[in-house]
Motif scaffolding. Structure first.
Motif, PDB file in Angstrom:
ATOM      1  N   ILE A  68       0.796  -1.156  -0.026  1.00 22.12           N
ATOM      2  CA  ILE A  68       0.094   0.045   0.022  1.00 22.12           C
ATOM      3  C   ILE A  68       0.855   1.191  -0.068  1.00 22.12           C
ATOM      4  O   ILE A  68       0.680   2.242  -0.999  1.00 22.12           O
ATOM      5  N   ASN A  69       1.877   1.170   0.669  1.00 17.40           N
ATOM      6  CA  ASN A  69       2.604   2.475   0.853  1.00 17.40           C
ATOM      7  C   ASN A  69       3.517   2.854  -0.280  1.00 17.40           C
ATOM      8  O   ASN A  69       3.558   3.752  -0.886  1.00 17.40           O
ATOM      9  N   ASN A  70       3.991   1.630  -1.070  1.00 18.05           N
ATOM     10  CA  ASN A  70       4.460   1.718  -2.090  1.00 18.05           C
ATOM     11  C   ASN A  70       3.663   2.112  -3.477  1.00 18.05           C
ATOM     12  O   ASN A  70       4.109   2.956  -4.336  1.00 18.05           O
ATOM     13  N   TYR A  71       2.457   1.566  -3.410  1.00 20.65           N
ATOM     14  CA  TYR A  71       1.430   2.094  -4.686  1.00 20.65           C
ATOM     15  C   TYR A  71       1.383   3.715  -4.292  1.00 20.65           C
ATOM     16  O   TYR A  71       0.991   4.441  -5.406  1.00 20.65           O
ATOM     17  N   ALA A  72       1.186   4.309  -3.064  1.00 22.47           N
ATOM     18  CA  ALA A  72       0.965   5.619  -2.924  1.00 22.47           C
ATOM     19  C   ALA A  72       2.132   6.306  -3.195  1.00 22.47           C
ATOM     20  O   ALA A  72       2.400   7.550  -3.878  1.00 22.47           O
ATOM     21  N   LYS A  73       3.495   5.914  -2.958  1.00 23.81           N
ATOM     22  CA  LYS A  73       4.652   6.573  -3.375  1.00 23.81           C
ATOM     23  C   LYS A  73       4.886   6.469  -4.825  1.00 23.81           C
ATOM     24  O   LYS A  73       5.394   7.505  -5.470  1.00 23.81           O
ATOM     25  N   ASN A  74       4.578   5.532  -5.458  1.00 23.07           N
ATOM     26  CA  ASN A  74       4.672   5.641  -7.041  1.00 23.07           C
ATOM     27  C   ASN A  74       3.365   6.073  -7.629  1.00 23.07           C
ATOM     28  O   ASN A  74       3.090   5.660  -8.915  1.00 23.07           O
ATOM     29  N   ASN A  75       2.616   6.865  -7.216  1.00 21.53           N
ATOM     30  CA  ASN A  75       1.649   7.398  -7.899  1.00 21.53           C
ATOM     31  C   ASN A  75       0.481   6.287  -8.504  1.00 21.53           C
ATOM     32  O   ASN A  75      -0.377   6.703  -9.348  1.00 21.53           O
ATOM     33  N   LEU A  76       0.241   5.158  -7.984  1.00 21.62           N
ATOM     34  CA  LEU A  76      -0.665   4.384  -8.274  1.00 21.62           C
ATOM     35  C   LEU A  76      -1.914   4.594  -7.339  1.00 21.62           C
ATOM     36  O   LEU A  76      -3.282   4.204  -7.720  1.00 21.62           O
ATOM     37  N   LEU A  77      -1.918   5.104  -6.327  1.00 19.36           N
ATOM     38  CA  LEU A  77      -2.827   5.155  -5.524  1.00 19.36           C
ATOM     39  C   LEU A  77      -2.675   6.789  -4.665  1.00 19.36           C
ATOM     40  O   LEU A  77      -1.701   6.935  -4.143  1.00 19.36           O
ATOM     41  N   PRO A  78      -3.845   7.353  -4.719  1.00 16.10           N
ATOM     42  CA  PRO A  78      -3.776   8.563  -3.911  1.00 16.10           C
ATOM     43  C   PRO A  78      -3.663   8.463  -2.520  1.00 16.10           C
ATOM     44  O   PRO A  78      -4.040   7.490  -1.972  1.00 16.10           O
ATOM     45  N   PRO A  79      -2.975   9.650  -1.913  1.00 12.71           N
ATOM     46  CA  PRO A  79      -2.686   9.127  -0.585  1.00 12.71           C
ATOM     47  C   PRO A  79      -4.093   9.267   0.283  1.00 12.71           C
ATOM     48  O   PRO A  79      -4.956   9.728   0.071  1.00 12.71           O
ATOM     49  N   PRO A  80      -3.736   8.818   1.471  1.00 16.37           N
ATOM     50  CA  PRO A  80      -4.957   8.580   2.328  1.00 16.37           C
ATOM     51  C   PRO A  80      -5.076   9.989   3.285  1.00 16.37           C
ATOM     52  O   PRO A  80      -4.380  10.708   3.069  1.00 16.37           O
ATOM     53  N   ALA A  81      -6.461   9.944   3.451  1.00 14.87           N
ATOM     54  CA  ALA A  81      -6.667  11.468   4.378  1.00 14.87           C
ATOM     55  C   ALA A  81      -6.616  10.826   5.900  1.00 14.87           C
ATOM     56  O   ALA A  81      -7.457  10.169   6.138  1.00 14.87           O
ATOM     57  N   LYS A  82      -5.608  11.562   6.408  1.00 19.14           N
ATOM     58  CA  LYS A  82      -5.506  11.342   8.104  1.00 19.14           C
ATOM     59  C   LYS A  82      -5.460   9.864   8.312  1.00 19.14           C
ATOM     60  O   LYS A  82      -5.940   9.466   9.158  1.00 19.14           O
ATOM     61  N   LYS A  83      -4.465   9.220   7.467  1.00 20.31           N
ATOM     62  CA  LYS A  83      -4.175   7.741   7.630  1.00 20.31           C
ATOM     63  C   LYS A  83      -5.542   6.855   7.441  1.00 20.31           C
ATOM     64  O   LYS A  83      -5.452   5.571   7.633  1.00 20.31           O
ATOM     65  N   LYS A  84      -6.723   7.277   7.001  1.00 25.72           N
ATOM     66  CA  LYS A  84      -7.677   6.546   6.551  1.00 25.72           C
ATOM     67  C   LYS A  84      -7.928   6.380   5.188  1.00 25.72           C
ATOM     68  O   LYS A  84      -7.636   7.374   4.205  1.00 25.72           O
ATOM     69  N   TYR A  85      -8.369   5.298   4.524  1.00 30.30           N
ATOM     70  CA  TYR A  85      -8.630   4.945   3.234  1.00 30.30           C
ATOM     71  C   TYR A  85      -9.904   4.764   2.735  1.00 30.30           C
ATOM     72  O   TYR A  85     -10.762   4.000   3.693  1.00 30.30           O
ATOM     73  N   SER A  86     -10.437   5.567   1.863  1.00 29.07           N
ATOM     74  CA  SER A  86     -11.775   5.505   1.447  1.00 29.07           C
ATOM     75  C   SER A  86     -12.471   4.487   0.628  1.00 29.07           C
ATOM     76  O   SER A  86     -11.399   3.596   0.172  1.00 29.07           O
ATOM     77  N   ARG A  87     -13.629   4.379   0.418  1.00 27.66           N
ATOM     78  CA  ARG A  87     -14.138   3.414  -0.575  1.00 27.66           C
ATOM     79  C   ARG A  87     -13.431   3.457  -1.891  1.00 27.66           C
ATOM     80  O   ARG A  87     -12.960   2.153  -2.615  1.00 27.66           O
ATOM     81  N   ASP A  88     -13.128   4.881  -2.463  1.00 28.31           N
ATOM     82  CA  ASP A  88     -12.416   4.733  -3.748  1.00 28.31           C
ATOM     83  C   ASP A  88     -11.126   4.097  -3.539  1.00 28.31           C
ATOM     84  O   ASP A  88     -10.484   3.664  -4.672  1.00 28.31           O
ATOM     85  N   HIS A  89     -10.166   4.380  -2.438  1.00 28.89           N
ATOM     86  CA  HIS A  89      -8.991   3.762  -2.498  1.00 28.89           C
ATOM     87  C   HIS A  89      -9.016   2.353  -2.481  1.00 28.89           C
ATOM     88  O   HIS A  89      -8.322   1.742  -3.077  1.00 28.89           O
ATOM     89  N   VAL A  90     -10.129   1.700  -1.923  1.00 26.17           N
ATOM     90  CA  VAL A  90     -10.307   0.226  -1.926  1.00 26.17           C
ATOM     91  C   VAL A  90     -10.692  -0.215  -3.222  1.00 26.17           C
ATOM     92  O   VAL A  90      -9.833  -1.180  -3.902  1.00 26.17           O
ATOM     93  N   LEU A  91     -11.479   0.506  -3.984  1.00 27.39           N
ATOM     94  CA  LEU A  91     -11.685   0.194  -5.517  1.00 27.39           C
ATOM     95  C   LEU A  91     -10.344   0.320  -6.390  1.00 27.39           C
ATOM     96  O   LEU A  91     -10.124  -0.605  -7.206  1.00 27.39           O
ATOM     97  N   THR A  92      -9.724   1.219  -6.069  1.00 27.07           N
ATOM     98  CA  THR A  92      -8.336   1.415  -6.878  1.00 27.07           C
ATOM     99  C   THR A  92      -7.295   0.207  -6.509  1.00 27.07           C
ATOM    100  O   THR A  92      -6.835  -0.338  -7.230  1.00 27.07           O
ATOM    101  N   MET A  93      -7.326  -0.071  -5.172  1.00 29.58           N
ATOM    102  CA  MET A  93      -6.571  -1.238  -4.945  1.00 29.58           C
ATOM    103  C   MET A  93      -7.002  -2.561  -5.553  1.00 29.58           C
ATOM    104  O   MET A  93      -6.016  -3.568  -5.722  1.00 29.58           O
ATOM    105  N   LEU A  94      -8.245  -2.711  -5.481  1.00 20.66           N
ATOM    106  CA  LEU A  94      -8.991  -3.845  -6.361  1.00 20.66           C
ATOM    107  C   LEU A  94      -8.497  -4.124  -7.843  1.00 20.66           C
ATOM    108  O   LEU A  94      -7.931  -5.053  -8.339  1.00 20.66           O
TER     109      LEU A  94
END
Length: 214
Positions: free
Chosen positions: A58-84
């Motif tokens: 997860i950290n690497n996805y965010a660092k490499n622009n695959l995943l938008p950063p979390p808000a206050k260390k929390k991941y939204s439904r859109d984060h989960v969809l992107t990870m899927l």
């Protein structure tokens, strides 16, 4: 039906995409995200000890622009969809190719409250899953029956190994051809906009960016 083919088909039928109604309605901390993914995608594991998603991933996805950063260390439904989407893509595509596919989608639709949203995109593309699985099951059966007709002069002792080898070769060629088509399609996409991120990969499409962060 042959015992081996029956086992393969039964395994395939247990696999399913994560249903929209199963998605969390609240934002999740990282531990909750990994638990959710591990539970929902357990049927896709090759071995029980395999990990679907880890904190490092997860950290690497965010660092490499695959995943938008979390808000206050929390991941939204859109984060989960992107990870899927990342999970389904990463077994066959390079990180740069996944960037080229996903970045235009997340740039435009991630966090949308008006207009087309990430969930609607997910629902649309996976709504065809059941019909597609039925086609795959029929095609697998056809290929396996074809593989049993190979090496007619082989001894009974060698036949099973050679038939399975032929089956693997047929499937591998199918995957190889489809991968080439996917990559050709990606190369026709508009060039992605460069992002200011010291950790990001170059936006070029190259074969050297193979799964280093997954």
């Amino acid at each position: 039906i042959h015992g081996f083919l029956k086992e393969v088909l039964e395994k395939l039928q247990t696999m399913d995409y994560v249903k929209p109604e199963s998605l969390p309605n609240i934002d999740l901390y990282m531990d909750q995200v990994t638990t959710f993914m591990d539970t929902q995608l357990a049927s896709t594991k090759r071995r029980p000890e395999d990990k679907i998603l880890t904190k490092t991933m997860i950290n690497n996805y965010a660092k490499n622009n695959l995943l938008p950063p979390p808000a206050k260390k929390k991941y939204s439904r859109d984060h989960v969809l992107t990870m899927l989407f990342i999970y389904y893509f990463k077994s066959i595509l390079s990180i740069s190719d996944i960037q080229n596919i996903l970045n235009p989608i997340t740039d435009k639709y991630f966090g949308n409250e008006d207009g087309l949203r990430m969930q609607e995109i997910y629902n649309e593309v996976f709504s065809l899953e059941h019909e597609e699985v039925q086609h795959i099951l029929k095609e697998l059966a056809r290929k396996y029956k074809t593989s049993l007709k190979t090496f007619q002069n082989a001894s009974e002792e060698d036949a099973e190994l050679l038939h399975k080898f032929a089956f693997i070769c047929m499937l591998s060629f199918d995957v190889y051809m489809k991968k080439l088509i996917i990559e050709q399609t990606i190369d026709q996409l508009p060039a992605p906009k460069a992002k200011e991120n010291l950790h990001s990969f170059p936006t070029r499409r190259s074969s050297d960016l193979r799964k280093s962060v997954v």
